[in-house]
Scaffold this motif. Structure first.
Motif, PDB file in Angstrom:
ATOM      1  N   SER A 130      26.884  51.920  32.192  1.00  0.00           N
ATOM      2  CA  SER A 130      26.499  50.930  31.114  1.00  0.00           C
ATOM      3  C   SER A 130      27.657  50.093  30.884  1.00  0.00           C
ATOM      4  N   ALA A 131      27.356  48.893  30.398  1.00  0.00           N
ATOM      5  CA  ALA A 131      28.392  47.964  29.855  1.00  0.00           C
ATOM      6  C   ALA A 131      28.359  47.492  28.411  1.00  0.00           C
ATOM      7  N   GLU A 132      27.306  48.431  27.653  1.00  0.00           N
ATOM      8  CA  GLU A 132      27.288  48.370  26.288  1.00  0.00           C
ATOM      9  C   GLU A 132      28.149  49.453  25.772  1.00  0.00           C
ATOM     10  N   PRO A 190      28.847  56.503  29.825  1.00  0.00           N
ATOM     11  CA  PRO A 190      29.946  56.308  30.825  1.00  0.00           C
ATOM     12  C   PRO A 190      29.461  56.537  32.268  1.00  0.00           C
ATOM     13  N   ALA A 191      30.656  56.223  33.244  1.00  0.00           N
ATOM     14  CA  ALA A 191      30.274  56.522  34.339  1.00  0.00           C
ATOM     15  C   ALA A 191      30.325  57.899  34.823  1.00  0.00           C
TER      16      ALA A 191
END
Length: 334
Positions: free
Chosen positions: A258-260, A265-266
């Motif tokens: 997620s970029a939020e 996380p990854a």
């Protein structure tokens, strides 16, 4: 039961392990054009390695599992059917409609059993999605998004034999779309890109593809695939209805970040490949096949299902080549 396995490559070796420890299998015989590989698999699983498919078919087996090279599937299906043996075969039956139809006719003439290896039908997430859609939990289904992303390209030598990204990879998405929704695809519009590794251009294939599919009730579906997803192996389906939406394949190993700021996380351990992601489904489909052989259940994925999925793939290839929408009625079934 005594089971014959033809083909001991990556998926064949996995199937050998599953069959060897299955409570319903008393003995297992295997063969492969690579005799050393067959012997290694036999030694590891307690099976008996035989020299040829002919020897397997005449070894007193109760059923045959075909995991050979794709080019041999149709012929082996026909030979097993004529021998009166139930067959489980990895997809596809063949890479074209004539070969597929020819093998299906052989099975039908013999009154035989052919189960195809569309393993996603045995995955818990897809089964739950099917139940939600069929049970009305989502309300009227209006949008489906399916994706299949491989972490790295296959060997260059495989690509010319694969049938291309639509027939080899996205065919799984086409099959599971029909299975989950209970609807048929009426029209496709597809495209692809070969902007990645040169091996795809050399093979006349694409490394990334996308298709817009219209189902017979007006539901819209997208299916995308790539051979170049460095984050990991990613297979998902999202289904959106007027009441709710759900996702298949979304867990703590999904290779998606997620970029939020507050997003997950990854993943610490993303899925590395299809065998790891779908191992339980592969085991379940073989267990189902053995139940079919024993007469305990109906065939959960007969050869006609493979034909339907292949027709969608053929329509996508035609659409990509001619840069236009293609109705499924343009792809002859017989």
């Amino acid at each position: 039961m005594r089971i014959g396995l033809i083909g001991t490559g990556r998926i064949g070796s996995f199937h050998a392990s599953v069959l060897a420890r299955h409570r319903g299998v008393d003995s297992l015989v295997v063969t492969d054009p690579d005799a050393a590989r067959a012997s290694q698999v036999a030694a590891r699983t307690g099976a008996v390695a035989l020299a040829s498919a002919d020897e397997v078919l005449s070894a007193g087996v109760d059923a045959v599992v075909i995991a050979s090279a794709t080019s041999a599937h149709a012929e082996l299906i026909g030979r097993a059917a004529r021998a009166g043996l139930p067959v489980f075969c990895e997809k596809p039956i063949a890479l074209d409609l004539p070969g597929t139809l020819g093998a299906l006719r052989e099975v039908e003439r013999a009154g035989g059993v052919l189960q195809l290896g569309f393993m996603r039908r045995f995955d818990a997430g897809y089964a739950a999605a099917r139940a939600a859609v069929r049970g009305g939990a989502l309300g009227r289904l209006h949008t489906v998004r399916a994706t299949t992303s491989d972490p790295a390209p296959p060997p260059a030598a495989y690509l010319p034999l694969s049938g291309g990204l639509f027939r080899d990879c996205l065919v799984h998405d086409f099959d599971i779309l029909r299975w989950v929704t209970g609807r048929e695809v009426s029209e496709v519009y597809a495209t692809g890109s070969d902007a990645g590794p040169a091996i795809f251009r050399a093979a006349g294939d694409v490394d990334t593809a996308a298709a817009l599919l219209t189902l017979d009730d007006g539901t819209l579906a997208t299916a995308t695939a790539t051979r170049c997803n460095g984050a990991g192996y990613d297979v998902r389906m999202e289904l959106a209805g007027e009441r709710d939406q759900i996702a298949v394949g979304l867990d703590d190993r999904t290779p998606l970040t997620s970029a939020e700021p507050q997003g997950p996380p990854a993943p610490a351990k993303p899925w590395p490949g299809f065998l790891e992601r779908f191992a339980p489904a592969y085991e379940a489909e073989l267990d189902a096949f053995l139940g079919v052989v024993r007469g305990e259940r109906a065939n959960p994925c007969d050869g006609r299902e493979a034909l339907h999925a292949l027709r969608i793939a053929e329509a996508c290839e035609l659409s990509r080549g001619e840069r236009r929408p293609v109705r499924l009625t343009e792809i002859a079934e017989a």
